[in-house]
Design an enzyme around this catalytic site. Structure first.
Site, PDB file in Angstrom:
ATOM      1  N   HIS A 196       0.826  -1.210   0.000  1.00  0.00           N
ATOM      2  CA  HIS A 196       0.000   0.000   0.000  1.00  0.00           C
ATOM      3  C   HIS A 196       0.853   1.250   0.000  1.00  0.00           C
ATOM      4  O   HIS A 196       0.515   2.253  -0.602  1.00  0.00           O
ATOM      5  CB  HIS A 196      -0.914   0.015   1.229  1.00  0.00           C
ATOM      6  CG  HIS A 196      -2.148  -0.777   1.017  1.00  0.00           C
ATOM      7  ND1 HIS A 196      -2.524  -1.810   1.828  1.00  0.00           N
ATOM      8  CD2 HIS A 196      -3.102  -0.693   0.055  1.00  0.00           C
ATOM      9  CE1 HIS A 196      -3.641  -2.327   1.375  1.00  0.00           C
ATOM     10  NE2 HIS A 196      -4.008  -1.671   0.305  1.00  0.00           N
ATOM     11  N   ARG A 303     -11.517  -2.297 -11.583  1.00  0.00           N
ATOM     12  CA  ARG A 303     -11.534  -3.161 -10.397  1.00  0.00           C
ATOM     13  C   ARG A 303     -12.708  -2.703  -9.532  1.00  0.00           C
ATOM     14  O   ARG A 303     -12.644  -1.630  -8.931  1.00  0.00           O
ATOM     15  CB  ARG A 303     -10.223  -3.029  -9.628  1.00  0.00           C
ATOM     16  CG  ARG A 303      -9.005  -3.566 -10.390  1.00  0.00           C
ATOM     17  CD  ARG A 303      -7.741  -3.366  -9.552  1.00  0.00           C
ATOM     18  NE  ARG A 303      -6.639  -4.166 -10.014  1.00  0.00           N
ATOM     19  CZ  ARG A 303      -5.541  -3.672 -10.592  1.00  0.00           C
ATOM     20  NH1 ARG A 303      -5.415  -2.381 -10.795  1.00  0.00           N
ATOM     21  NH2 ARG A 303      -4.557  -4.477 -10.963  1.00  0.00           N
ATOM     22  N   GLU A 439      -4.991 -15.730 -15.288  1.00  0.00           N
ATOM     23  CA  GLU A 439      -4.043 -15.383 -14.224  1.00  0.00           C
ATOM     24  C   GLU A 439      -3.752 -16.573 -13.310  1.00  0.00           C
ATOM     25  O   GLU A 439      -3.032 -16.442 -12.337  1.00  0.00           O
ATOM     26  CB  GLU A 439      -4.535 -14.169 -13.429  1.00  0.00           C
ATOM     27  CG  GLU A 439      -5.957 -14.247 -12.937  1.00  0.00           C
ATOM     28  CD  GLU A 439      -6.425 -12.948 -12.255  1.00  0.00           C
ATOM     29  OE1 GLU A 439      -5.598 -12.084 -11.967  1.00  0.00           O
ATOM     30  OE2 GLU A 439      -7.642 -12.835 -12.011  1.00  0.00           O
ATOM     31  N   ASN A 462       0.148 -10.080 -13.033  1.00  0.00           N
ATOM     32  CA  ASN A 462       0.598  -9.977 -11.628  1.00  0.00           C
ATOM     33  C   ASN A 462       0.353 -11.302 -10.916  1.00  0.00           C
ATOM     34  O   ASN A 462       1.231 -11.842 -10.242  1.00  0.00           O
ATOM     35  CB  ASN A 462      -0.183  -8.893 -10.866  1.00  0.00           C
ATOM     36  CG  ASN A 462      -0.034  -7.530 -11.486  1.00  0.00           C
ATOM     37  OD1 ASN A 462       0.922  -7.280 -12.198  1.00  0.00           O
ATOM     38  ND2 ASN A 462      -0.991  -6.647 -11.232  1.00  0.00           N
ATOM     39  N   CYS A 510      -3.098  -6.909 -18.536  1.00  0.00           N
ATOM     40  CA  CYS A 510      -3.449  -5.806 -17.628  1.00  0.00           C
ATOM     41  C   CYS A 510      -2.672  -5.852 -16.321  1.00  0.00           C
ATOM     42  O   CYS A 510      -2.987  -5.128 -15.395  1.00  0.00           O
ATOM     43  CB  CYS A 510      -4.951  -5.747 -17.376  1.00  0.00           C
ATOM     44  SG  CYS A 510      -5.656  -7.282 -16.818  1.00  0.00           S
TER      45      CYS A 510
END
Ligand code: PEP
Ligand code: MG
Length: 579
Positions: A196, A303, A439, A462, A510
């Site tokens: 974060h 998202r 993913e 990711n 993405c």
């Protein structure tokens, strides 16, 4: 004797260059009051602790009032998580009980309870709980600071004007506060580009290098530091040559920035004239506005989790409909890809959904699995999306797909929901493409079959990298293992691209590699025509594309497939940068 010049290396968490003097902060140590507490002093000590809790709550409240704009959303989630700990009786009542029953001073009771909870977090090794442990420490430090001040006003943090913060980690909220007073950069011994803190640093455009192992041993307060977070390099106590070189780099970066600001945003094209779509990833509605300004071709990944966090009730169908419709209207005819809920693993941060505590949440009930297991939540979201489809081009994207069955099941539910929505007299677009995120390695391996059931594919690199390489994307200790230049990851990408091509399905990437110009030649060589990234990355990728010839890159693609290791791949990728 003067201390010599030293170079350090770390990972890139937020790009940029900075020159400043070091502000060194060691991890807060709690100085516990050990002298015994007489029985007569107990009521006062409890009062003192409760006063400190009140102060800590007030500080958090004033912090959330002070931040605004896009950053506020990222931060308020974290501030809410901290406020929840302060309100949690398991935390506060136990400290009070320790003061009353064991006659401990407030600081000693606080430390005892903190150590107990931290030990419990440490015993369960998963990233979500590790993050909660960081939250706990940030909260304890805040209460402890209030106790130590004894009711006095908090000392105003000295201005960070011209400074670079060097520490183990820093809470995102503190970072935002320091940035307000002129902080120039951040160097952390721990943390990760996926933390974060990194997200907030990128939002603040604050250069940040993380995982700089010996920074606290080498850097002293006031040392001059050159931070080149474009390359993860730090020079401590630089000499004149370093400083001159650095100023040249800074001037060049500034020149490029101005040049870019003057250039009218045009379509992205390769040197040999191939048009490439550049889409954005949006975590919240503010990013949509930035996407329009930056000339994005659409939203490649919306998202939708933001609607489900930081609140006590689930968002209603109407509320969701308004959020999706507003995004579609704001994009004015450019397609918006709405991803269905992807809570779970590292995204299970507070909210109305009772996410079960799983031993291994990254391999748990997340993404489409969670949606199919909670039909009422899923169908409310689908109905909201279908209603929004009447306002402009829209696509639905399913996260964490691992089998053809999941896509089939979701499509059947979409058809059911469409009928319901139409019966309720809401218009629904005739064509709403349904996509699957690739993913999970299983989905990549059966992507030929998934492509027959989905209208488009989107590679979530990711997660795909973390699952293929068995390396947690949030864990600094395995940052070197989390390497998109691993031949296994590349070969899997190759397979998915090939399957999409044969099935004639559009495919996008993405994950973060899509917004990193280093990977642009490689992705272009694989045949990628649609990239999706944070809006701040659009200009760099657009510029990189303009220097590359797709034709000659494609001719070199087979070499990628046969590269045996990282070094061989890195060599091919560097040679591609001039293709
Ligand atoms: C990904 O996994 O690459 C992705 C884009 O999804 P998220 O980062 O939201 O998991
Ligand atoms: Mg993902």
């Amino acid at each position: 004797m003067t201390t010599p010049r030293t170079e350090l290396e770390g990972s890139i968490a937020a790009k940029g260059l900075a020159l400043g003097s070091a502000r060194v902060v060691y991890s807060a140590k709690i100085d516990v009051e050990t002298e015994p507490l007489p029985s007569a002093g107990i009521p006062n000590e409890v009062k003192r602790f409760e006063g400190a809790l009140k102060t800590a709550r007030a500080e958090l409240a004033s912090l959330s009032e002070r931040v605004s704009g896009a950053l506020a959303r990222d931060l308020s989630e974290i501030i809410d998580a901290h406020a929840m700990i302060l309100d949690d009786p398991e935390f506060t009542d136990t400290v009070v009980a320790l003061i009353r029953k064991e006659q401990l001073r407030a600081t000693a009771a606080l430390k005892r309870q903190r150590d107990l909870l931290a030990e419990a977090f440490d015993a369960i090794d998963d990233p979500y709980l590790r993050a909660r442990r960081d939250d706990l420490d940030h909260v304890v430090s805040r209460v402890y600071a209030a106790l130590a001040r004894g009711g006095a006003e908090p000392e105003r943090k000295p201005s960070a004007e011209g400074q670079i913060l060097v520490c183990d980690t820093v809470a995102p909220a503190e970072l935002a506060q320091l940035a307000e007073t002129g902080l120039r950069g951040l160097v952390c011994t721990a943390s990760s580009p996926y933390s974060h803190t990194a997200i907030v640093a990128r939002g603040l455009r604050l250069p940040f290098a993380c995982g700089v192992k010996h920074a606290l041993a080498v850097v002293h307060e006031g040392d001059i530091i050159l931070l080149d977070a474009d390359h993860g390099r730090i020079v401590v106590r630089p000499d004149n040559i370093d400083q001159t070189r650095f100023r040249t780099l800074q001037k060049e970066a500034e020149r490029l920035r101005r040049q870019r600001a003057r250039v009218k945003v045009t379509d992205a094209r390769t040197r040999d004239g191939v048009s490439i779509k550049l889409h954005v990833n949006a975590e919240n509605p503010d990013v949509i506005a930035a996407a329009r300004r930056a000339g994005a071709d659409g939203v490649g990944l919306f998202r939708t989790e933001f609607l489900f966090m930081k609140r006590r009730e689930l968002p209603s169908e109407d509320e969701q409909f308004r959020a999706y419709r507003d995004a579609i209207v704001a994009m004015a005819g450019r397609p918006v890809t709405l991803r269905t809920l992807d809570l779970g693993a590292d995204k299970a941060i507070g909210g109305p959904l009772e996410m079960a505590l799983e031993e291994n949440p990254a391999l748990g009930l997340r993404g489409i699995r969670h949606s199919l297991a909670h039909r009422d939540i899923f169908t409310a979201q689908l109905r909201a999306m279908l209603r929004a489809s009447a306002y402009g081009p829209m696509r639905i994207l399913l996260p964490m797909v691992s089998s053809v069955e999941e896509v089939r099941e979701a499509r059947a539910l979409i058809e059911l929901c469409s009928d319901e929505v139409r019966r309720a007299r809401h218009p629904v677009a005739d064509e709403i493409p349904l996509g699957a995120m690739i993913e999970v390695p299983a989905a990549a391996l059966v992507s030929a079959d998934i492509a027959r059931h989905a209208d488009f594919l989107a590679i979530g690199s990711n997660d795909l990298a973390q699952y293929v390489l068995a390396a947690d994307r949030n864990n600094a200790a395995v940052a070197a293992n989390y390497d998109p230049l691993h031949p296994a990851f590349l070969r899997l990408l190759f397979l998915v691209f090939d399957n999409a091509r044969q099935a004639k399905r559009p495919i996008s990437v993405c994950g973060e590699i899509a917004g990193d110009p280093y990977y642009t030649p490689l992705l272009l060589a694989l045949g990628l025509c649609e990239f999706s990234m944070h809006p701040s990355a659009l200009a760099d990728v657009r510029e990189m594309l303009a220097t590359l010839s797709r034709k000659s890159l494609k001719a070199r693609a087979p070499r990628l497939l046969h590269a045996p290791d990282r070094a061989a791949l890195a060599e091919i990728v560097s040679s591609m940068a001039t293709a």
